[in-house]
Design a protein around this motif. Structure first.
Motif, short mmCIF file in Angstrom:
data_model
loop_
_atom_site.label_atom_id
_atom_site.label_comp_id
_atom_site.label_asym_id
_atom_site.label_seq_id
_atom_site.Cartn_x
_atom_site.Cartn_y
_atom_site.Cartn_z
N ARG A 186 0.87 -1.18 0.00
CA ARG A 186 0.00 0.00 0.00
C ARG A 186 0.91 1.23 0.00
N LYS A 187 0.88 1.99 -1.08
CA LYS A 187 1.76 3.14 -1.21
C LYS A 187 1.04 4.24 -1.97
N GLN A 188 1.69 5.41 -2.04
CA GLN A 188 1.15 6.55 -2.76
C GLN A 188 2.21 7.05 -3.75
N PRO A 189 1.77 7.71 -4.82
CA PRO A 189 2.76 8.27 -5.76
C PRO A 189 3.72 9.21 -5.04
N GLY A 190 4.98 9.11 -5.38
CA GLY A 190 5.99 9.95 -4.76
C GLY A 190 6.69 9.30 -3.58
N ASP A 191 6.17 8.17 -3.09
CA ASP A 191 6.84 7.47 -1.99
C ASP A 191 8.19 6.92 -2.47
N ARG A 192 9.16 7.00 -1.61
CA ARG A 192 10.49 6.47 -1.94
C ARG A 192 10.59 5.03 -1.44
N ILE A 193 10.87 4.12 -2.35
CA ILE A 193 10.86 2.69 -2.03
C ILE A 193 12.31 2.20 -1.92
N GLN A 194 12.55 1.38 -0.92
CA GLN A 194 13.86 0.77 -0.73
C GLN A 194 13.63 -0.69 -0.31
N PRO A 195 13.57 -1.61 -1.28
CA PRO A 195 13.20 -3.00 -0.95
C PRO A 195 14.16 -3.69 0.02
N LEU A 196 15.47 -3.48 -0.17
CA LEU A 196 16.47 -4.15 0.65
C LEU A 196 16.99 -3.19 1.72
N GLN A 197 16.85 -3.60 2.98
CA GLN A 197 17.30 -2.76 4.08
C GLN A 197 18.00 -3.65 5.13
N PHE A 198 19.00 -3.08 5.78
CA PHE A 198 19.69 -3.84 6.80
C PHE A 198 20.29 -2.88 7.82
N GLN A 199 20.57 -3.44 8.99
CA GLN A 199 21.16 -2.64 10.04
C GLN A 199 21.79 -3.55 11.08
N ILE A 200 22.92 -3.13 11.63
CA ILE A 200 23.58 -3.84 12.72
C ILE A 200 23.46 -2.99 13.97
N GLY A 201 22.98 -3.61 15.05
CA GLY A 201 22.91 -2.90 16.31
C GLY A 201 21.51 -2.61 16.79
N THR A 202 20.49 -3.00 16.04
CA THR A 202 19.12 -2.81 16.49
C THR A 202 18.37 -4.12 16.39
N ALA A 203 17.28 -4.23 17.12
CA ALA A 203 16.43 -5.42 17.07
C ALA A 203 14.98 -4.99 16.92
N PHE A 204 14.10 -5.93 16.59
CA PHE A 204 12.65 -5.68 16.45
C PHE A 204 12.10 -5.24 17.78
#
Length: 767
Positions: free
Chosen positions: A749-767
């Motif tokens: 669910r998105k709107q025109p103009g939204d910036r999409i970044q399918p692949l994301q990662f991070q070290i040092g944080t958790a859910f």
């Protein structure tokens, strides 16, 4: 040369036989008793003469006999320092001639890959093989066997060990163990014979060992270990017993290794028996007249299959409940009356409370640095009070949660001569609590960030915390000096002091030529209202400066026009937390709740800002977990003043709505900058799945997720239609450098103009 009588040299293996033969023969070996005039020792190179004299059963002036000579030989050989010993007698003088064993000058290993040299060196020292110790060929042979045994624990059955002894000057030797490790034997097949109720694949899936996981290069789950196999067999037994198979039995286990010692086959023969259904649960014995109270603790339900786990939980709950009444040694005996013809079982829980006892004294042992009061103030069980098992467990857990100790154990001992008193001994093992942490993190949003921490969690054994933290990410840089006194008052009210300097560069599409600089200080008090609930009160001072003019968002420009480049505020905070998760890093059960309210009532910026979070984890069997996370934030200006833009919420990316660019949700300034908003809602659902081949390892898990949420500005209306949503897959790993989360998803669910970044990662944080 005058003739002399002599007791010749004797090896330890023939000493007693030779002495007996000589004494019985009554030949020239025998010496008539005489008074000792002198004792001399010859042949010493490193050993002290005092060691020899201390081992002799006679002194100058004593009467020397053959029996004393034999005893002297035995005592000198027993020291382990000498390869050969002789005693010569000449005109009232005893000459002790020794040949010292060589001393190990150096121990070396060649060909090691599987083990660390220091680990093996320490292991061999337990067998008497170590630098500075006397060398013995028999001990060296034992050392070889010990090394081979160590390799067997790693499934290296073809490992060969060759010992080389190289003489050195001054009667020393170098010992070298040359190891040919070979390749590890792999479990090629695990067979379970006799199963009918459950498939072999289902049962093998319970095991940590496996015969072909594609991640075995990481988990080494195909390396055979007897300890791991025994643990898997207990898991198998528990699986059947928890499904009503009371008479389940592992009849035999065969482990076969191929001639080339590369493949291992495990065959497990089981007898399932038949499943039993519980028809009734009865209480028998002495329940102190509180049968109805104990019945509420029973988790075994009539009409359901017999579950050994439920029986064990009920038994444990009964023992703990007896403990709350002061009965420290209560016994609960679960008895089963089975009917094989009908497949039914009646469970009877027989109770013997024994006797009620008091706690006479509580002792603390093992704290060489930490003060007694730091440990004792965590206790909820008091001296001269009834023994309460629940309070004792709570006390142990509270001490353990301090984080100052690697081991915390409570032992109960009866007081001699009494029938109703016990002493408790809390044994702790201290660990270093000072840390210098240097780390680096990398995220798709902040790129490379460096961090450093210097902290001491138990300053001078007082239980206080002192720390300095530095963080350098692209969007946020922080310098924080903190101190915490967890017992600022004797009632357990904590006090936290923070001094900080933060630089924030909001993420935008035009660059980051401007920044917000915020120095500040705060003080916060935490008041425990229960064992799980803590309420926080605090006050602080912040001074925020908006620096830079290039690409400055219009909202920031307008705010600066009202308040100037520099604005100050005095935020007041009140918060509440409750953490009931079973683990902070890899939770599988429990809830976490947090509520925080911040209000700026003094200074230039007048506002309030609230944030609430709720997490719940539900286990789905032994290896699956579903997690829910919901978070809502709301802020508003007071007294007709605008809400401070530097207090805005941001959304998008890890921690909010994944697959959208970090911080890109919500209002966008006229120049294209993402400025956040004063309201935010996030909701996340995550199903954790085991990575195939990792067994029951929870530090590495796949997950499927569904996220929804958005950020709204002050004049925007919150509607369901404005929500963004995404779904995808990810990988969660508790890596050596911290929690790592990698996700790949797509917006649903998105709107025109939204910036999409399918692949994301991070070290040092958790859910």
């Amino acid at each position: 040369m005058r003739p002399s009588s002599r007791l010749s040299s004797f090896r330890p293996t023939v000493l007693c036989v030779a002495l007996a033969a000589a004494l019985q023969a009554g030949s020239a070996w025998a010496v008539e008793p005489f008074q000792l005039k002198d004792i001399r020792v010859e042949g010493l190179q490193r050993s002290d003469a005092g060691t020899v004299f201390a081992s002799l059963p006679f002194r100058v002036g004593d009467t020397y006999t053959d029996e004393k000579g034999s005893a002297a030989l035995r005592a000198l050989f027993a020291t382990g320092l000498f390869k050969d010993v002789r005693i010569e007698v000449e005109e009232g003088v005893v000459v002790v001639i020794v040949e010292e064993r060589p001393v190990i000058a150096n121990i070396d290993f060649r060909g090691l890959k599987e083990f660390d040299k220091d680990t093996l060196t320490k292991s061999l020292k337990d067998f008497g093989i170590g630098e500075g110790l006397p060398f013995d060929k028999a001990l060296a042979d034992r050392a070889e066997q010990e090394l081979k045994r160590q390799y067997l624990t790693r499934s290296l059955y073809g490992a060969e060990v060759v010992t080389t002894v190289t003489p050195q000057e001054r009667n020393r030797v170098n010992v070298t163990f040359t190891v040919t490790e070979g390749t590890a034997a792999r479990i090629s097949e695990i067979r379970i014979v006799g199963n009918q109720a459950f498939s072999e694949g289902t049962l093998k899936g319970l095991f940590d060992l496996n015969d072909g996981g594609w991640l075995n290069w990481y988990t080494k789950a195909d390396r055979y270990s007897r300890a791991k196999l025994n643990a898997d067999l207990e898991t198998l037994r528990a699986y059947y017993l928890n499904r009503g198979y009371l008479e389940f039995n592992v009849e035999s286990t065969q482990v076969a290794i191929s001639p080339d010692k590369q493949d291992i086959t495990i065959t497990i023969n089981i007898k399932e028996g038949q499943p039993y259904t519980v028809t009734a649960v009865k209480l028998d014995g002495d329940y102190l007249g509180k049968e109805e109270d104990f019945k509420t603790l029973v988790t075994v339900k009539p009409g359901q299959p017999y579950r050994a786990e439920a029986v064990a939980d009920t038994t444990k709950a009964f023992v703990e409940r007896f403990g709350t009444f002061g009965y420290a040694f209560a016994r609960i005996d679960p008895r089963t009356d089975i009917d094989r013809a009908t497949g039914q079982v009646v469970l009877t829980l027989f109770a013997e409370p024994q006797r009620r006892v008091y706690v006479r004294r509580i002792n603390v042992a093992g704290n060489s640095r930490t003060r007694d009061e730091v440990v004792r103030r965590e206790f909820r069980q008091f001296e001269s009070s009834w023994y309460d098992g629940r309070k004792i467990k709570l006390s142990r857990d509270r001490v353990d949660r301090l984080g100052y100790f690697s081991e915390v154990n409570v032992d109960t001992a009866e007081v001699p001569g009494t029938q109703d008193q016990v002493d408790l001994t809390l044994t702790i093992k201290e660990k270093p609590t000072g840390n210098l942490l240097l780390g680096a993190g990398f995220s798709s949003a902040d790129k490379l960030s460096l961090s450093a921490q210097i902290k001491q969690e138990n300053v001078f054994g007082s239980g206080n915390y002192l720390g300095l933290e530095l963080n350098t990410s692209k969007s946020q840089r922080t310098l924080v000096l903190s101190t915490i006194d967890p017992y600022f008052t004797i009632d357990g009210i904590s006090r936290s002091l923070d001094l900080y300097y933060r630089t924030v560069k909001p993420l935008n599409s035009q660059g980051e030529e401007y920044e917000l600089v915020t120095p500040g200080a705060s003080i916060r008090f935490g008041v425990p209202f229960s064992e799980l609930d803590t309420v926080f009160f605090g006050i602080g001072y912040e001074r925020t400066e908006i620096k830079g003019d290039v690409a400055l968002p219009q909202n920031y420009f307008n705010y600066r026009e009202i308040f100037g480049k520099v604005s100050s505020t005095v935020p007041l905070t009140i918060g509440w937390t409750r953490d009931g998760r079973d683990s902070a890093l890899v939770p599988t059960d429990g809830t976490y709740q947090r509520l925080n309210l911040e209000a700026g009532l003094l200074g230039d910026a007048r506002y309030w800002r609230a944030n609430a979070q709720y997490q719940q984890y539900i286990p789905l069997g032994r290896r699956f977990t579903i997690g829910f996370n919901a978070e809502a934030g709301w802020g508003k200006g007071l007294n007709g003043k605008p809400y401070p833009i530097f207090k805005n919420f941001y959304g998008g990316g890890l921690g909010t709505v994944r697959a959208f660019d970090q911080g890109s949700l919500g209002p966008v300034d006229v120049i294209g900058a993402y400025i956040g908003g004063n309201r935010r809602i996030n909701a996340q659902t995550q199903l954790y799945l085991p990575v195939p081949g990792t067994g029951n390892d929870r530090t590495l898990r796949w997950f499927a997720y569904l996220d929804a949420g958005n950020v709204w500005g002050e004049h925007e209306k919150i509607t369901a239609g404005s929500l963004r949503a995404s779904a995808g897959l990810g990988l969660s790993w508790i890596s050596p450098v911290g929690p790592l989360q990698l996700s790949y998803g797509r917006p649903i669910r998105k709107q025109p103009g939204d910036r999409i970044q399918p692949l994301q990662f991070q070290i040092g944080t958790a859910f």
